[in-house]
Design a protein around this motif. Structure first.
Motif, PDB file in Angstrom:
ATOM      1  N   GLN A  21       5.210   8.904  -3.833  1.00 47.87           N
ATOM      2  CA  GLN A  21       4.615   7.583  -3.676  1.00 47.87           C
ATOM      3  C   GLN A  21       4.814   6.723  -4.930  1.00 47.87           C
ATOM      4  OE1 GLN A  21       3.608   6.590  -0.619  1.00 47.87           O
ATOM      5  NE2 GLN A  21       4.345   8.621  -0.108  1.00 47.87           N
ATOM      6  N   VAL A  22       4.705   7.324  -6.099  1.00 45.62           N
ATOM      7  CA  VAL A  22       4.922   6.579  -7.339  1.00 45.62           C
ATOM      8  C   VAL A  22       6.379   6.128  -7.425  1.00 45.62           C
ATOM      9  CG1 VAL A  22       5.000   6.775  -9.870  1.00 45.62           C
ATOM     10  CG2 VAL A  22       3.020   7.618  -8.616  1.00 45.62           C
ATOM     11  N   ASN A  23       7.307   6.964  -6.964  1.00 44.16           N
ATOM     12  CA  ASN A  23       8.730   6.608  -6.991  1.00 44.16           C
ATOM     13  C   ASN A  23       9.065   5.475  -6.023  1.00 44.16           C
ATOM     14  OD1 ASN A  23       9.368   8.413  -8.995  1.00 44.16           O
ATOM     15  ND2 ASN A  23       9.918  10.047  -7.575  1.00 44.16           N
ATOM     16  N   LYS A  24       8.242   5.252  -5.002  1.00 45.99           N
ATOM     17  CA  LYS A  24       8.474   4.156  -4.055  1.00 45.99           C
ATOM     18  C   LYS A  24       8.131   2.798  -4.657  1.00 45.99           C
ATOM     19  CE  LYS A  24       7.757   6.622   0.283  1.00 45.99           C
ATOM     20  NZ  LYS A  24       6.897   6.715   1.484  1.00 45.99           N
ATOM     21  N   LEU A  25       7.366   2.796  -5.731  1.00 43.09           N
ATOM     22  CA  LEU A  25       6.939   1.563  -6.375  1.00 43.09           C
ATOM     23  C   LEU A  25       8.151   0.871  -7.000  1.00 43.09           C
ATOM     24  CD1 LEU A  25       4.247   0.084  -7.013  1.00 43.09           C
ATOM     25  CD2 LEU A  25       4.218   1.316  -9.165  1.00 43.09           C
ATOM     26  N   LYS A  26       8.398  -0.387  -6.612  1.00 40.11           N
ATOM     27  CA  LYS A  26       9.548  -1.144  -7.126  1.00 40.11           C
ATOM     28  C   LYS A  26       9.135  -1.854  -8.416  1.00 40.11           C
ATOM     29  CE  LYS A  26      11.371  -1.928  -2.500  1.00 40.11           C
ATOM     30  NZ  LYS A  26      10.276  -1.322  -1.759  1.00 40.11           N
ATOM     31  N   TRP A  43      -9.247  15.175  -6.314  1.00 39.92           N
ATOM     32  CA  TRP A  43      -8.392  13.994  -6.450  1.00 39.92           C
ATOM     33  C   TRP A  43      -7.755  14.028  -7.823  1.00 39.92           C
ATOM     34  CZ3 TRP A  43      -9.675   8.839  -8.686  1.00 39.92           C
ATOM     35  CH2 TRP A  43      -8.728   7.884  -8.360  1.00 39.92           C
ATOM     36  N   ASN A  44      -6.453  14.173  -7.873  1.00 37.90           N
ATOM     37  CA  ASN A  44      -5.749  14.371  -9.129  1.00 37.90           C
ATOM     38  C   ASN A  44      -5.341  13.032  -9.741  1.00 37.90           C
ATOM     39  OD1 ASN A  44      -4.359  15.489 -11.245  1.00 37.90           O
ATOM     40  ND2 ASN A  44      -3.448  17.091  -9.991  1.00 37.90           N
ATOM     41  N   SER A  45      -6.317  12.315 -10.288  1.00 34.97           N
ATOM     42  CA  SER A  45      -6.045  10.999 -10.858  1.00 34.97           C
ATOM     43  C   SER A  45      -5.246  11.087 -12.159  1.00 34.97           C
ATOM     44  CB  SER A  45      -7.355  10.254 -11.110  1.00 34.97           C
ATOM     45  OG  SER A  45      -8.161  10.977 -12.002  1.00 34.97           O
ATOM     46  N   ARG A  46      -5.482  12.121 -12.934  1.00 43.87           N
ATOM     47  CA  ARG A  46      -4.757  12.281 -14.200  1.00 43.87           C
ATOM     48  C   ARG A  46      -3.253  12.409 -13.948  1.00 43.87           C
ATOM     49  NH1 ARG A  46      -6.094  17.278 -17.193  1.00 43.87           N
ATOM     50  NH2 ARG A  46      -8.105  16.897 -16.263  1.00 43.87           N
ATOM     51  N   LEU A  47      -2.894  13.161 -12.901  1.00 42.82           N
ATOM     52  CA  LEU A  47      -1.483  13.300 -12.541  1.00 42.82           C
ATOM     53  C   LEU A  47      -0.911  11.949 -12.125  1.00 42.82           C
ATOM     54  CD1 LEU A  47       1.023  15.099 -11.852  1.00 42.82           C
ATOM     55  CD2 LEU A  47       0.085  15.229  -9.552  1.00 42.82           C
ATOM     56  N   LEU A  48      -1.656  11.208 -11.312  1.00 40.16           N
ATOM     57  CA  LEU A  48      -1.206   9.895 -10.852  1.00 40.16           C
ATOM     58  C   LEU A  48      -0.982   8.948 -12.026  1.00 40.16           C
ATOM     59  CD1 LEU A  48      -0.632   7.772  -8.663  1.00 40.16           C
ATOM     60  CD2 LEU A  48      -3.084   7.365  -8.554  1.00 40.16           C
ATOM     61  N   PHE A  49      -1.931   8.859 -12.961  1.00 35.20           N
ATOM     62  CA  PHE A  49      -1.791   7.981 -14.111  1.00 35.20           C
ATOM     63  C   PHE A  49      -0.619   8.416 -14.994  1.00 35.20           C
ATOM     64  CE2 PHE A  49      -6.521   7.016 -13.641  1.00 35.20           C
ATOM     65  CZ  PHE A  49      -6.274   5.863 -12.940  1.00 35.20           C
ATOM     66  N   GLY A  50      -0.432   9.717 -15.139  1.00 36.43           N
ATOM     67  CA  GLY A  50       0.694  10.232 -15.923  1.00 36.43           C
ATOM     68  C   GLY A  50       2.029   9.872 -15.304  1.00 36.43           C
ATOM     69  N   ARG A  51       2.134  10.030 -13.990  1.00 38.09           N
ATOM     70  CA  ARG A  51       3.381   9.683 -13.290  1.00 38.09           C
ATOM     71  C   ARG A  51       3.649   8.181 -13.352  1.00 38.09           C
ATOM     72  NH1 ARG A  51       4.596  13.978  -9.253  1.00 38.09           N
ATOM     73  NH2 ARG A  51       4.601  15.791 -10.617  1.00 38.09           N
ATOM     74  N   LEU A  52       2.597   7.378 -13.171  1.00 39.35           N
ATOM     75  CA  LEU A  52       2.753   5.918 -13.257  1.00 39.35           C
ATOM     76  C   LEU A  52       3.207   5.509 -14.658  1.00 39.35           C
ATOM     77  CD1 LEU A  52      -0.275   4.339 -11.361  1.00 39.35           C
ATOM     78  CD2 LEU A  52       2.118   3.827 -10.989  1.00 39.35           C
ATOM     79  N   PHE A  89       0.851  -1.195   0.000  1.00 39.63           N
ATOM     80  CA  PHE A  89       0.000   0.000   0.000  1.00 39.63           C
ATOM     81  C   PHE A  89       0.884   1.242   0.000  1.00 39.63           C
ATOM     82  CE2 PHE A  89      -2.349  -3.321   2.309  1.00 39.63           C
ATOM     83  CZ  PHE A  89      -3.432  -3.434   1.461  1.00 39.63           C
ATOM     84  N   PHE A  90       0.563   2.194  -0.854  1.00 37.46           N
ATOM     85  CA  PHE A  90       1.306   3.439  -0.963  1.00 37.46           C
ATOM     86  C   PHE A  90       0.337   4.606  -0.828  1.00 37.46           C
ATOM     87  CE2 PHE A  90       3.519   0.301  -3.540  1.00 37.46           C
ATOM     88  CZ  PHE A  90       4.816   0.394  -3.055  1.00 37.46           C
ATOM     89  N   GLY A  91       0.746   5.649  -0.128  1.00 42.14           N
ATOM     90  CA  GLY A  91      -0.034   6.875  -0.057  1.00 42.14           C
ATOM     91  C   GLY A  91      -1.228   6.821   0.860  1.00 42.14           C
ATOM     92  N   ARG A  92      -1.032   6.357   2.081  1.00 42.87           N
ATOM     93  CA  ARG A  92      -2.146   6.285   3.031  1.00 42.87           C
ATOM     94  C   ARG A  92      -2.589   7.671   3.513  1.00 42.87           C
ATOM     95  NH1 ARG A  92      -2.780   0.922   5.393  1.00 42.87           N
ATOM     96  NH2 ARG A  92      -1.149  -0.425   4.631  1.00 42.87           N
ATOM     97  N   GLU A  93      -1.751   8.688   3.343  1.00 45.73           N
ATOM     98  CA  GLU A  93      -2.095  10.039   3.816  1.00 45.73           C
ATOM     99  C   GLU A  93      -2.782  10.892   2.758  1.00 45.73           C
ATOM    100  OE1 GLU A  93       1.631   9.422   4.085  1.00 45.73           O
ATOM    101  OE2 GLU A  93       1.016   8.092   5.699  1.00 45.73           O
ATOM    102  N   ILE A  94      -3.072  10.341   1.593  1.00 37.26           N
ATOM    103  CA  ILE A  94      -3.651  11.155   0.512  1.00 37.26           C
ATOM    104  C   ILE A  94      -5.029  11.705   0.895  1.00 37.26           C
ATOM    105  CG2 ILE A  94      -4.706   9.230  -0.772  1.00 37.26           C
ATOM    106  CD1 ILE A  94      -2.950  12.276  -2.345  1.00 37.26           C
ATOM    107  N   ILE A 128       0.291  18.083  -2.622  1.00 38.29           N
ATOM    108  CA  ILE A 128      -0.337  16.842  -3.097  1.00 38.29           C
ATOM    109  C   ILE A 128       0.409  16.310  -4.322  1.00 38.29           C
ATOM    110  CG2 ILE A 128      -2.413  15.890  -4.194  1.00 38.29           C
ATOM    111  CD1 ILE A 128      -4.063  17.638  -2.273  1.00 38.29           C
ATOM    112  N   LYS A 129       0.769  17.190  -5.246  1.00 40.29           N
ATOM    113  CA  LYS A 129       1.496  16.771  -6.446  1.00 40.29           C
ATOM    114  C   LYS A 129       2.840  16.149  -6.078  1.00 40.29           C
ATOM    115  CE  LYS A 129      -0.598  19.933  -9.737  1.00 40.29           C
ATOM    116  NZ  LYS A 129      -0.399  21.045 -10.660  1.00 40.29           N
ATOM    117  N   ASP A 130       3.553  16.776  -5.138  1.00 41.84           N
ATOM    118  CA  ASP A 130       4.832  16.228  -4.670  1.00 41.84           C
ATOM    119  C   ASP A 130       4.638  14.875  -4.004  1.00 41.84           C
ATOM    120  OD1 ASP A 130       6.154  18.454  -5.601  1.00 41.84           O
ATOM    121  OD2 ASP A 130       6.315  19.423  -3.639  1.00 41.84           O
ATOM    122  N   TYR A 131       3.591  14.774  -3.200  1.00 38.44           N
ATOM    123  CA  TYR A 131       3.300  13.536  -2.477  1.00 38.44           C
ATOM    124  C   TYR A 131       3.003  12.394  -3.452  1.00 38.44           C
ATOM    125  CZ  TYR A 131       1.147  10.331   0.849  1.00 38.44           C
ATOM    126  OH  TYR A 131       0.840   9.229   1.598  1.00 38.44           O
TER     127      TYR A 131
END
Length: 166
Positions: A66-71, A105-114, A30-35, A59-62
């Motif tokens: 979190q995406v960078n923590k994904l192995k 909730w910035n889902s577009r940013l999350l999908f872009g970063r992923l 689980f990543f980003g429990r504080e979102i 939020i954008k930095d967070y």
């Protein structure tokens, strides 16, 4: 610039994105429990104010952290639900509070970063239809609406029990 080829080998992981937990992997991480807390903080700010913009940047930095923590070392494919956030609140009657939360909730940013993180690591990034994904058992594949009870999932067919987001 030429994009490198995706990996031929590696495991397939599914990522469930949400507001309570930013990302939940099929591996049980689980990543980003504080979102949720950060989104609530943003909702208290006056839109367009200096504090609103600061919290939005936070939020954008967070999300990026979190995406960078994904192995992604031994991963070949990442699968994410294709969420249509704009039409999500229209499909069912929802409260003003829920619509406001979804709007922040910035889902577009999350999908872009992923997507860019997967591209950097030569991992195939793909989306899937979200229908029945919360009701389908990852062990036996059976679909039962009664299996999901809030944050817990217990399969009615095989008895598998786990966190509903993993």
């Amino acid at each position: 610039k030429e994009t490198p080829k995706v990996k031929d080998t590696g495991k397939v992981i599914g990522i469930d994105v949400g507001i309570k937990k930013l990302m939940s992997t099929s591996e049980g991480e689980f990543f980003g429990r504080e979102i949720e807390t950060k989104i609530k903080k943003l909702k208290r700010r006056k839109r367009g104010s200096k504090n609103f913009k600061q919290t939005l940047a936070e939020i954008k930095d967070y999300i990026g952290q979190q995406v960078n923590k994904l192995k992604l070392d031994d991963v070949g494919v990442v699968v994410v639900e294709d969420l249509d956030v704009k039409n999500m609140s229209k499909k069912r009657k929802s409260s003003k509070e829920f619509r406001k939360t979804l709007g922040n909730w910035n889902s577009r940013l999350l999908f872009g970063r992923l997507s860019s993180r997967c591209e950097e690591n030569r991992v195939l990034f793909t989306t899937t239809s979200p229908e029945y994904t919360s009701q389908q058992c990852s062990s036996c594949g059976e679909i039962h609406k009664e299996s999901r009870k809030g944050e817990r999932y217990e399969c009615k067919s095989c008895g598998a029990s786990k966190d509903a987001d993993s």
